[in-house]
Design a protein around this motif. Structure first.
Motif, PDB file in Angstrom:
ATOM      1  N   CYS A   1      72.116  -6.320   7.894  1.00  0.00           N
ATOM      2  CA  CYS A   1      73.507  -6.757   7.790  1.00  0.00           C
ATOM      3  C   CYS A   1      73.936  -6.648   6.333  1.00  0.00           C
ATOM      4  O   CYS A   1      73.408  -7.347   5.465  1.00  0.00           O
ATOM      5  CB  CYS A   1      73.665  -8.185   8.295  1.00  0.00           C
TER       6      CYS A   1
ATOM      7  N   CYS B   1      69.294 -11.195   7.539  1.00  0.00           N
ATOM      8  CA  CYS B   1      68.841  -9.968   8.199  1.00  0.00           C
ATOM      9  C   CYS B   1      69.070  -8.803   7.249  1.00  0.00           C
ATOM     10  O   CYS B   1      70.175  -8.631   6.705  1.00  0.00           O
ATOM     11  CB  CYS B   1      69.622  -9.754   9.500  1.00  0.00           C
TER      12      CYS B   1
ATOM     13  N   ASP C   1      80.090 -10.500  14.192  1.00  0.00           N
ATOM     14  CA  ASP C   1      80.351 -11.916  13.935  1.00  0.00           C
ATOM     15  C   ASP C   1      79.000 -12.618  13.846  1.00  0.00           C
ATOM     16  O   ASP C   1      78.364 -12.873  14.864  1.00  0.00           O
ATOM     17  CB  ASP C   1      81.183 -12.511  15.065  1.00  0.00           C
ATOM     18  N   PRO C   2      78.521 -12.924  12.642  1.00  0.00           N
ATOM     19  CA  PRO C   2      77.179 -13.493  12.504  1.00  0.00           C
ATOM     20  C   PRO C   2      76.974 -14.774  13.293  1.00  0.00           C
ATOM     21  O   PRO C   2      75.876 -15.037  13.778  1.00  0.00           O
ATOM     22  CB  PRO C   2      77.057 -13.742  10.995  1.00  0.00           C
TER      23      PRO C   2
ATOM     24  N   CYS D   1      69.722 -12.577   2.372  1.00  0.00           N
ATOM     25  CA  CYS D   1      71.119 -12.179   2.516  1.00  0.00           C
ATOM     26  C   CYS D   1      71.528 -11.295   1.335  1.00  0.00           C
ATOM     27  O   CYS D   1      71.002 -11.455   0.234  1.00  0.00           O
ATOM     28  CB  CYS D   1      72.030 -13.403   2.560  1.00  0.00           C
TER      29      CYS D   1
ATOM     30  N   TYR E   1      76.627 -14.531   5.789  1.00  0.00           N
ATOM     31  CA  TYR E   1      75.716 -13.445   6.136  1.00  0.00           C
ATOM     32  C   TYR E   1      74.427 -14.012   6.728  1.00  0.00           C
ATOM     33  O   TYR E   1      73.884 -14.997   6.220  1.00  0.00           O
ATOM     34  CB  TYR E   1      75.392 -12.614   4.908  1.00  0.00           C
ATOM     35  N   PRO E   2      73.937 -13.394   7.801  1.00  0.00           N
ATOM     36  CA  PRO E   2      72.663 -13.848   8.375  1.00  0.00           C
ATOM     37  C   PRO E   2      71.506 -13.362   7.502  1.00  0.00           C
ATOM     38  O   PRO E   2      71.668 -12.435   6.705  1.00  0.00           O
ATOM     39  CB  PRO E   2      72.648 -13.164   9.742  1.00  0.00           C
TER      40      PRO E   2
ATOM     41  N   TYR F   1      67.302  -7.439  14.817  1.00  0.00           N
ATOM     42  CA  TYR F   1      67.151  -8.410  13.737  1.00  0.00           C
ATOM     43  C   TYR F   1      65.883  -8.150  12.926  1.00  0.00           C
ATOM     44  O   TYR F   1      64.781  -8.002  13.472  1.00  0.00           O
ATOM     45  CB  TYR F   1      67.106  -9.817  14.327  1.00  0.00           C
TER      46      TYR F   1
ATOM     47  N   CYS G   1      74.325 -12.719  15.624  1.00  0.00           N
ATOM     48  CA  CYS G   1      73.144 -12.463  14.797  1.00  0.00           C
ATOM     49  C   CYS G   1      72.090 -13.554  14.964  1.00  0.00           C
ATOM     50  O   CYS G   1      72.391 -14.686  15.325  1.00  0.00           O
ATOM     51  CB  CYS G   1      73.546 -12.350  13.334  1.00  0.00           C
TER      52      CYS G   1
ATOM     53  N   PRO H   1      80.683  -8.527   7.252  1.00  0.00           N
ATOM     54  CA  PRO H   1      79.295  -8.243   7.642  1.00  0.00           C
ATOM     55  C   PRO H   1      79.190  -7.035   8.574  1.00  0.00           C
ATOM     56  O   PRO H   1      79.617  -7.072   9.726  1.00  0.00           O
ATOM     57  CB  PRO H   1      78.860  -9.534   8.349  1.00  0.00           C
TER      58      PRO H   1
ATOM     59  N   PHE I   1      82.872 -16.405   7.373  1.00  0.00           N
ATOM     60  CA  PHE I   1      81.553 -16.032   7.886  1.00  0.00           C
ATOM     61  C   PHE I   1      80.498 -16.209   6.801  1.00  0.00           C
ATOM     62  O   PHE I   1      80.791 -16.212   5.607  1.00  0.00           O
ATOM     63  CB  PHE I   1      81.559 -14.578   8.367  1.00  0.00           C
TER      64      PHE I   1
ATOM     65  N   CYS J   1      76.720  -4.435  10.552  1.00  0.00           N
ATOM     66  CA  CYS J   1      75.356  -4.325  11.087  1.00  0.00           C
ATOM     67  C   CYS J   1      74.977  -2.848  11.194  1.00  0.00           C
ATOM     68  O   CYS J   1      75.583  -2.095  11.964  1.00  0.00           O
ATOM     69  CB  CYS J   1      75.268  -4.992  12.453  1.00  0.00           C
TER      70      CYS J   1
END
Length: 321
Positions: free
Chosen positions: A250, A247, A271-272, A288, A244-245, A283, A276, A261, A242, A263
């Protein structure tokens, strides 16, 4: 807890200096079987394997009739491949640090930089995750496929549910059972798995229909190639697949889900790739978190990032090591 979060927690709990872990990999020869988690116990040549590349070495390159002693023309190495396919295969093998380019009589040629260390892995354990046994899906069929094919040295079912006698009766007796708490990382072994015969002919279940099951026999050599392919993909992929988004909500998880990750808005592991982004109501765009997933994997397992690679040294006339 959702199955995705359960899976990440289990991977984090079983990964250690003696165990390589990866997730969501093909565990078949000609069929279609995706195993949730693969745990690899390294063999005596793992350091030699780690010195070549931190990624996956293509199976076609490993199986090609070329070694470290003498370069061979591409047309002889991949005689059944079209020129563009040869080029792609060679590029992947060169990028992996397993092939080097040369020329033979003016023609493009390749040579292995070292002998492939076949004994870099020992046991392969396949783990099927089913946090809630009241929603089993095709669990019995999946596990029976794993047992009859015998690519894995052992197969385990991991669950968060209370395991009843009825549940046990629906699970092949060769399959081990783990009761796993994803919050604490504690794992109780309810039943040890039976060692499977990886060196014998297996039966691959291709399809099931009412009153009919399509199968094929799989030779020991086919199984050996499938095991090596699976181990290579696991080595290159790992389980932290994964990103990281961007955001601010997160952040890395705790305990068994460390680095996963989490939230803060949803209150769970996410699950980004599928959950995300700007379409999420929680959001909040931002940078990150500074999580080094590569360093975490290197510190927690036998995998090594960014090796220097293997260089050939001549051990004798026309003989390289």
């Amino acid at each position: 807890m959702r199955e995705y979060a359960f899976e990440l927690a289990l991977c984090g709990a079983i990964e250690d200096e003696e165990t390589l872990v990866a997730r969501q990999l093909g565990a078949h020869v000609q069929g279609r079987r995706i195993i949730d988690v693969v745990a690899i116990e390294p063999g005596p040549a793992v350091d030699r394997r780690a010195a070549i590349t931190d990624g996956t070495i293509p199976s076609a390159a490993i199986e090609a009739p070329v070694g470290p002693g003498t370069a061979r023309a591409l047309r002889d190495v991949f005689p059944d491949r079209r020129p563009e396919q040869r080029g792609r295969l060679v590029e992947r093998a060169v990028q992996a640090g397993f092939f080097e380019r040369e020329r033979v009589g003016g023609d493009p040629a390749v040579r292995q930089v070292c002998r492939y260390p076949e004994r870099w892995f020992d046991r392969l354990v396949g783990i099927e995750n089913k946090p809630d046994l009241d929603r089993p899906g095709d669990l019995q069929g999946q596990l029976q496929t794993d047992v009859s094919l015998g690519i894995f040295d052992a197969v385990v079912l991991a669950t968060a549910s209370h395991v009843t006698g009825a549940h046990r009766n629906r699970i092949p007796e060769e399959v081990g059972i783990w009761q796993f708490d994803p919050e604490s990382g504690e794992r109780d072994v309810l039943r040890d798995p039976t060692s499977l015969a990886t060196d014998r002919t297996g039966i691959e279940i291709l399809d099931r229909m009412p009153g009919q099951t399509d199968i094929r026999t799989v030779s020991p050599s086919e199984k050996a190639r499938a095991r090596r392919r699976l181990a290579e993909r696991a080595y290159g992929k790992g389980w932290r697949t994964f990103d990281y988004p961007g955001c601010t909500r997160c952040v890395p998880g705790d305990g068994p889900t460390e680095t996963a990750p989490y939230c803060e808005w949803a209150g769970r592991i996410v699950d980004p790739a599928s959950e995300c982004g700007p379409d999420c109501r929680g959001y909040e765009s931002g940078e990150c978190p500074p999580v080094d997933l590569t360093a975490r994997r290197a510190n927690a397992s036998p995998w090594r990032p960014d090796p220097e690679g293997r260089t050939r040294r001549q051990a004798g006339l026309d003989r390289y090591e």
